[in-house]
Write a protein that holds these residues in place. Structure first.
Motif, PDB file in Angstrom:
ATOM      1  N   ASP A 136       0.837  -1.214   0.000  1.00 24.30           N
ATOM      2  CA  ASP A 136       0.000   0.000   0.000  1.00 24.30           C
ATOM      3  C   ASP A 136       0.869   1.262   0.000  1.00 24.30           C
ATOM      4  N   VAL A 137       1.923   1.231   0.804  1.00 22.40           N
ATOM      5  CA  VAL A 137       2.804   2.399   0.885  1.00 22.40           C
ATOM      6  C   VAL A 137       3.489   2.644  -0.455  1.00 22.40           C
ATOM      7  N   ILE A 138       4.080   1.602  -1.028  1.00 23.79           N
ATOM      8  CA  ILE A 138       4.913   1.826  -2.212  1.00 23.79           C
ATOM      9  C   ILE A 138       4.064   2.214  -3.425  1.00 23.79           C
ATOM     10  N   GLY A 139       2.829   1.690  -3.498  1.00 21.07           N
ATOM     11  CA  GLY A 139       1.949   2.061  -4.615  1.00 21.07           C
ATOM     12  C   GLY A 139       1.676   3.562  -4.629  1.00 21.07           C
ATOM     13  N   LYS A 140       1.372   4.089  -3.440  1.00 17.68           N
ATOM     14  CA  LYS A 140       1.112   5.531  -3.347  1.00 17.68           C
ATOM     15  C   LYS A 140       2.402   6.329  -3.580  1.00 17.68           C
ATOM     16  N   ALA A 141       3.478   5.844  -3.006  1.00 17.55           N
ATOM     17  CA  ALA A 141       4.730   6.604  -3.049  1.00 17.55           C
ATOM     18  C   ALA A 141       5.320   6.653  -4.454  1.00 17.55           C
ATOM     19  N   VAL A 142       5.142   5.583  -5.216  1.00 14.17           N
ATOM     20  CA  VAL A 142       5.808   5.536  -6.525  1.00 14.17           C
ATOM     21  C   VAL A 142       4.897   6.036  -7.637  1.00 14.17           C
ATOM     22  N   PHE A 143       3.606   5.607  -7.637  1.00  8.82           N
ATOM     23  CA  PHE A 143       2.765   6.094  -8.746  1.00  8.82           C
ATOM     24  C   PHE A 143       1.371   6.507  -8.295  1.00  8.82           C
ATOM     25  N   ASN A 144       1.257   6.868  -7.033  1.00  7.70           N
ATOM     26  CA  ASN A 144       0.004   7.419  -6.522  1.00  7.70           C
ATOM     27  C   ASN A 144      -1.175   6.485  -6.755  1.00  7.70           C
ATOM     28  N   TYR A 145      -0.958   5.210  -6.513  1.00  9.83           N
ATOM     29  CA  TYR A 145      -2.048   4.240  -6.671  1.00  9.83           C
ATOM     30  C   TYR A 145      -2.333   3.603  -5.322  1.00  9.83           C
ATOM     31  N   ASP A 146      -3.602   3.598  -4.952  1.00 12.51           N
ATOM     32  CA  ASP A 146      -3.958   3.027  -3.656  1.00 12.51           C
ATOM     33  C   ASP A 146      -4.370   1.567  -3.833  1.00 12.51           C
TER      34      ASP A 146
END
Ligand code: HEM
Length: 645
Positions: free
Chosen positions: A273-283
């Motif tokens: 969840d963290v990396i999705g938001k951090a890398v391409f803003n995907y939740d």
């Protein structure tokens, strides 16, 4: 034992074919029942020294935390170790031939079947020459039944900081010496590529930053590192806090319902969840749901792991690779991920076109602080395919690693209640019930040391992989081109010569007011994030992420191994996994009164108190400026440009 972690006859057969020259490391060291025999080591001074180290109490590579608390695991480990020690002592593992035999044999083997036969013959007849690099040849039974990096430890104690491991005509150099590691990773890094690693990860990462070499790597690293500037990492603290809070809510429910929880998979979801938001803003919101895209990510990750441990590269077999249900599923998963990434790239492009923000060094869109947004706003001139490769690489690099760090940290904490108590004291004092800020994170000094120490005992990944692309000299031994090299971070981090009580989890070994440990101030005996120009770009991100999650979780809960939980043993993919999960009982803590600790100091921003790129704002600033605290630049600077030119 996991089949993923031992070496099979078929794996070795595979290694002797040209196709298998491209085989992944674990597959080569991999799985199965074949027999490895390594030669009596050359009676070198180094070896004698290391044997003394061994007698002084070396490791063991036991399953679990190395604390000896599980008698069954302990017994199993003792038996394996005794068996391997006896075989090493008998000379079964020691080859007599000169060291040039193995590389020559490896070269011959690449010429197809006749070359393989010639290589096997050469390996067999060569013997009795002056020993050079200590060599290990033969069958693999002594190192089966456990994660592959574990028996390498005992071989290291016997054979020294560099030795050759031969499987038939295929050979690897195993490096466990800090000076040699420094030479390969930093001082002469231009002479080494990612080799096998790039070959196995190609299907999922393409030419993303981890597998890329040469010019592609240089250009992409120069584009990506500036995206992780100080303001970005600071913004990420809120993201870490919010995601950790969602995990706390889940655990809260489990505690109310009296249900045990499997923490390894929860940590995997948290970091996804963290990396999705951090890398391409995907939740992904994988802590709440199992939707198609989450499943696709896991199918892809498991495939990468399978490919690195499977004895037979079925995915390369013509026709079968097109009709196999498994490969079909993988292709569908990859197609879905690629489609999703393409959509995200399109959305982000539109946002960037519409926004009215001037691009500058610390550019960040508050609504979407992602790395993708930074790259597009910077005008990064890159194909969609390369952009996808980069995003996918960071998704994988930043997901499994952080999850593994949290898993083994909580395993260790369950074994060391005194450390847990100190950690909880610090979290109570610093955090109270707030979501952490960057200032809080700087004050979570003991928590940071716990993560430092957890990374020492369980480095993720436990080995770094390189291939020589030029001739070089390692530890005084000349080596040729095309040598596959495993730098055992596991061995470096547990070497009894460098560490007191090497197997003991002791965060106190790192003074709170001392510098944040890193490869530079530990002279390459400690490499949690690698070193040199290929050092992890997410070291500070990952340190903050794991510190925030750990502090928030221990602040709210007590964690114990669940009654009847399966024993915690290690197996390897890219990182160290447990074989059967980390099943824990969580109980809500009764809140102690918060007593402010006036002694508590913020970790100083002074350069001498900082890691090279890990952990604190100076480091962030230096990453943004392309420098570490030693004034060495990691990207876009003349030093490393020269090295990669
Ligand atoms: C605790 C978590 C992490 C650990 C232990 C870790 C460890 C490492 C290590 C040891 C390397 C060097 C590999 C080598 O030399 O072969 C590496 C490289 C890399 N890491 Fe991390 N990493 C972590 C988190 C992250 C995160 C969160 C990201 C991205 C946001 C990331 C992105 C990368 C990338 C892109 C590389 C390749 C750098 C290059 O080759 O230029 N890592 N990591």
């Amino acid at each position: 034992m996991s089949s993923a972690t031992s070496v099979s006859a078929s794996a070795m057969a595979a290694t002797s074919s040209a196709a298998a020259a491209a085989a992944p490391p674990c597959r080569l060291l991999g799985s199965g029942q074949a027999h490895l025999r390594l030669p009596p080591p050359a009676a070198s001074g180094r070896r004698r020294l290391l044997l003394r180290c061994s007698a002084s109490g070396g490791n063991n590579g036991k399953g679990g935390g190395g604390d000896g608390s599980d008698p069954i695991l302990e017994e199993r480990r003792r038996r394996r170790q005794a068996e391997l020690a006896a075989r090493i002592a008998s000379g079964e593992f020691t080859a007599q031939g000169p060291a040039w035999i193995a590389p020559l044999a490896a070269g011959l083997a690449k010429l197809g079947r006749p070359g393989e036969l010639a290589a096997a013959l050469l390996t067999k007849v060569a013997g009795g020459g002056g020993p050079e690099i200590p060599q290990a040849v033969g069958s693999m039974s002594a190192v089966t039944g456990q994660a592959f990096f574990i028996p390498l430890y005992d071989l290291f104690l016997a054979y020294g900081g560099i030795f050759r491991l031969n499987f038939g005509p295929k050979s690897f150099l195993i490096v466990s010496d800090p000076a040699i590691a420094k030479h390969i990773l930093r001082d002469n890094s231009k002479a080494y590529s990612k080799g096998i690693l790039a070959e196995i990860l190609e299907f999922v990462m393409g030419t993303g930053l981890i597998p890329a070499d040469g010019e592609i790597w240089r250009v992409r690293r120069r584009a990506i590192v500036p995206a992780m500037h100080q303001k970005y990492v600071t913004a990420m603290i809120s993201l870490f806090g919010e995601a950790s809070d969602r995990l706390c809510q889940k655990l809260d429910k489990a505690a109310s319902d009296g249900e045990d929880v499997e923490m390894e998979s929860l940590f995997s979801r948290l970091t996804l969840d963290v990396i999705g938001k951090a890398v391409f803003n995907y939740d992904f919101d994988s802590l709440s749901y199992d939707n198609g895209i989450v499943e696709a990510v896991y199918v892809t990750l498991r495939e990468a792991e399978m490919r690195s441990t499977s004895p037979i590269p079925t995915w390369e077999i013509p026709i079968w690779k097109d009709i196999s249900p498994r490969q079909k599923k993988v292709n569908e998963a990859l197609a879905l991920i690629n489609k999703t990434l393409d959509e995200l790239i399109d959305i982000c492009k539109r946002l960037v076109e519409e926004e009215d923000l001037q691009f500058h060094e610390e550019y960040m869109n508050e609504q979407d602080p992602s790395i993708l947004h930074f790259l597009l706003a910077s005008g990064d001139d890159v194909s969609s395919k390369q952009l996808r490769d980069d995003l996918m690489t960071m998704l994988i690099a930043g997901h499994e690693t952080s999850a593994a760090v949290l898993t083994w940290t909580f395993y260790l904490l369950s074994k060391y209640p005194n450390v847990m108590a100190k950690l909880q004291d610090e979290a109570d004092t610093v955090l109270g019930d707030r979501l952490p800020t960057i200032e809080d994170v700087k004050k979570l000094k003991y928590t940071t040391r716990v993560i430092n120490e957890s990374l020492r005992l369980y480095p993720q990944p436990p080995v770094l992989i390189r291939r020589s692309i030029e001739e070089d000299t390692l530890g005084g031994y000349p080596i040729g081109r095309g040598e596959d090299i495993f730098i055992s971070v596991w061995n470096l981090h547990r070497c009894p010569k460098h560490w007191d009580d090497a197997d003991v989890f002791n965060p106190e070994r790192w003074p709170l007011d001392g510098p944040n440990p890193n490869e530079t101030n530990q002279n390459f005996s400690y490499l949690p994030f690698g070193g040199g120009p290929r050092k992890c770009v997410g070291d500070m991100f990952a340190t903050f992420e794991t510190v925030v999650a750990t502090a928030m979780l221990v602040r709210r809960f007590d964690f114990q191994m669940a009654p009847g939980a399966p024993p915690v043993e290690m197996t390897t993919g890219a990182t160290i996994h447990t074989t059967e999960g980390l099943k824990m009982t969580v109980t809500r803590r009764t809140k102690p009164p918060v007593i402010p600790n006036l002694e508590m100091k913020v970790i100083s921003d002074s350069p001498e108190n900082m890691s090279s790129t890990t952990s604190m704002p100076v480091s962030a600033a230096s990453i943004a400026s392309g420098e570490d605290q030693q004034g060495q630049a990691y990207l876009g600077d003349s030093r490393y440009n020269t090295l990669t030119d």
